[in-house]
Scaffold this active site. Structure first.
Site, PDB file in Angstrom:
ATOM      1  N   ASP A  46      -2.442  -3.565   2.511  1.00  0.00           N
ATOM      2  CA  ASP A  46      -2.329  -2.729   3.589  1.00  0.00           C
ATOM      3  C   ASP A  46      -0.917  -2.216   3.997  1.00  0.00           C
ATOM      4  O   ASP A  46      -0.770  -1.487   4.915  1.00  0.00           O
ATOM      5  CB  ASP A  46      -3.113  -3.337   4.869  1.00  0.00           C
ATOM      6  CG  ASP A  46      -2.402  -4.716   5.503  1.00  0.00           C
ATOM      7  OD1 ASP A  46      -1.670  -4.985   4.982  1.00  0.00           O
ATOM      8  OD2 ASP A  46      -3.174  -4.955   6.560  1.00  0.00           O
ATOM      9  N   LYS A 115      -8.525 -10.304   0.753  1.00  0.00           N
ATOM     10  CA  LYS A 115      -7.494 -11.080   1.343  1.00  0.00           C
ATOM     11  C   LYS A 115      -7.661 -10.571   2.940  1.00  0.00           C
ATOM     12  O   LYS A 115      -7.422  -9.579   3.480  1.00  0.00           O
ATOM     13  CB  LYS A 115      -6.121 -10.728   0.780  1.00  0.00           C
ATOM     14  CG  LYS A 115      -4.892 -11.393   1.379  1.00  0.00           C
ATOM     15  CD  LYS A 115      -3.552 -11.276   0.576  1.00  0.00           C
ATOM     16  CE  LYS A 115      -2.856 -10.312   1.291  1.00  0.00           C
ATOM     17  NZ  LYS A 115      -2.381 -10.184   2.428  1.00  0.00           N
ATOM     18  N   GLU A 117      -5.749 -12.147   6.618  1.00  0.00           N
ATOM     19  CA  GLU A 117      -4.536 -12.690   7.335  1.00  0.00           C
ATOM     20  C   GLU A 117      -5.078 -13.989   8.334  1.00  0.00           C
ATOM     21  O   GLU A 117      -6.267 -13.524   8.934  1.00  0.00           O
ATOM     22  CB  GLU A 117      -3.732 -11.947   8.033  1.00  0.00           C
ATOM     23  CG  GLU A 117      -2.799 -10.889   6.962  1.00  0.00           C
ATOM     24  CD  GLU A 117      -1.819  -9.984   7.576  1.00  0.00           C
ATOM     25  OE1 GLU A 117      -1.630 -10.264   8.946  1.00  0.00           O
ATOM     26  OE2 GLU A 117      -1.277  -9.029   7.101  1.00  0.00           O
ATOM     27  N   GLU A 184       4.146 -15.703   3.264  1.00  0.00           N
ATOM     28  CA  GLU A 184       4.972 -14.627   3.382  1.00  0.00           C
ATOM     29  C   GLU A 184       6.346 -15.309   4.542  1.00  0.00           C
ATOM     30  O   GLU A 184       5.925 -15.781   5.558  1.00  0.00           O
ATOM     31  CB  GLU A 184       4.421 -13.420   4.061  1.00  0.00           C
ATOM     32  CG  GLU A 184       5.422 -12.329   4.102  1.00  0.00           C
ATOM     33  CD  GLU A 184       4.744 -11.038   4.557  1.00  0.00           C
ATOM     34  OE1 GLU A 184       5.677 -10.130   4.814  1.00  0.00           O
ATOM     35  OE2 GLU A 184       3.712 -10.971   4.449  1.00  0.00           O
TER      36      GLU A 184
END
Length: 267
Positions: A46, A115, A117, A184
Site C-alpha cells: 500500500d 499481508k 499490519e 519494519e
C-alpha cells in the site's frame, strides 16, 4: 525456467539458511523485471499511495486500487510469489468484512497471500483466515497504517516496553498461523532474536541482516525516488538521472527536427 515459488519453496530456503528476496512494486513492467531476475516474492504494497500516487501516507489507498495494481503485477510474473497488502480499514471494521475483503483480493488478483499490519489485536482474524485457506503475512514493528498513532515514521523496539510489546505481537501472529512476518524499522539485535526462535519466515525492512529475507520498494532500489532516502534503503542504480537524460535527449531531438528520422518513419 524456474519453478513457481510456493510457501513450501520459501520454508525450504529458510531451513537451508538461504536468504529470501522480496521487492514491492505496483505495475506490470517492474514486476516482469523482478520475475526475470528471479526475485522470490513480489509485494504489492500500500506504499503505492506514496510512491505511485504521490500521497503523504498509505492511509488513503482503497481496496479497489490495491486490486487494480495487483492484477497488473500478476500479469508480469510467471514464477514469483505474489503478496498483496490489505489497505487501511479493509480489515479493521469487522471479521466478516475482513474475510470478505481478503477473499476478494485472492479471487480477483490471483495473489498467493495477503499481508496485514498489526499484532495481538488481529491474531484471531489471522487464525480464521488461515483456517479457511488464505495464507497470511504479518507485519510488526513500524506499521505505516498506524503512522499517526506512532507519532510519525520512526524506529520501534528500542525502548524496553516497546520491545516487549513487539515480542508479544510477533508471537501472537506466529501462533495464529502467519507463515511470514515483516519486521519494519526494528533494531537489528531484536530482529535477530525473533528470527532465531521463529517457525515463521521473517522479512526485514530496516531490521538488519539477520532476518530470513529482505524487502525494498522497486522505485527506491533503482533510484527513481530522489527526495527521500530512509537509512535502510540502498540505491543500486541512479534511475531518475538515467530517465531524465533520455527525456532531455528526446526533447532536444524533437525540437531540432532530428527525431523522427527516416528510420523511425513509414515510407
Amino acid at each position: 525456467m524456474h519453478e513457481q515459488v510456493t510457501v513450501r519453496t520459501l520454508f525450504k530456503k529458510k531451513q537451508e539458511g538461504k536468504k529470501i528476496t522480496m521487492v514491492s512494486t505496483y505495475d506490470y513492467i517492474s514486476a516482469k523485471l523482478c520475475d526475470q531476475v528471479g526475485i522470490d516474492c513480489v509485494l504489492v504494497g500500500d506504499s503505492l499511495g506514496m510512491v505511485f500516487q504521490g500521497l503523504e501516507s498509505t492511509l488513503y489507498v482503497s481496496l479497489d486500487e490495491m486490486i487494480y495494481h495487483a492484477k497488473a503485477v500478476k500479469r508480469g510474473i510467471k514464477r514469483a510469489f505474489l503478496i498483496v497488502d490489505m489497505p487501511f480499514m479493509s480489515y479493521q471494521v469487522s471479521k466478516e468484512d475482513a474475510i470478505r475483503n481478503c477473499g476478494r483480493v485472492m479471487k480477483e488478483t490471483g495473489a498467493n497471500a495477503v499481508k496485514l499490519e498489526g499484532g495481538e489485536d488481529i491474531a484471531e482474524l489471522i487464525h480464521k483466515l488461515v483456517s479457511i485457506g488464505i495464507p497470511v503475512v504479518g507485519h510488526v514493528g513500524f506499521t505505516p497504517q498506524s503512522v499517526h498513532a506512532l507519532g510519525g515514521y520512526r524506529l520501534v523496539g528500542k525502548k524496553e516496553d516497546e520491545a516487549q510489546k513487539l515480542k508479544r505481537d510477533f508471537k501472537a501472529l506466529e501462533e495464529a498461523g502467519a507463515f511470514m512476518i515483516v519486521l519494519e524499522s526494528v533494531p537489528s539485535y531484536l530482529a535477530q532474536e525473533l528470527t532465531r526462535d521463529s517457525k515463521s519466515i521473517t522479512i526485514g525492512i530496516g531490521a538488519g541482516p539477520h532476518c530470513d529475507g529482505q524487502v525494498l520498494v522497486f522505485h527506491d532500489l533503482v533510484g527513481l525516488v530522489e527526495d527521500i532516502k530512509p537509512k535502510f534503503v540502498k540505491r543500486y542504480a541512479q534511475g531518475a538521472e538515467v530517465f531524465r537524460q533520455a527525456l532531455q535527449k528526446y526533447k532536444e531531438e524533437v525540437e531540432k527536427g532530428i527525431f523522427p528520422s527516416e528510420e523511425e518513419s513509414y515510407g
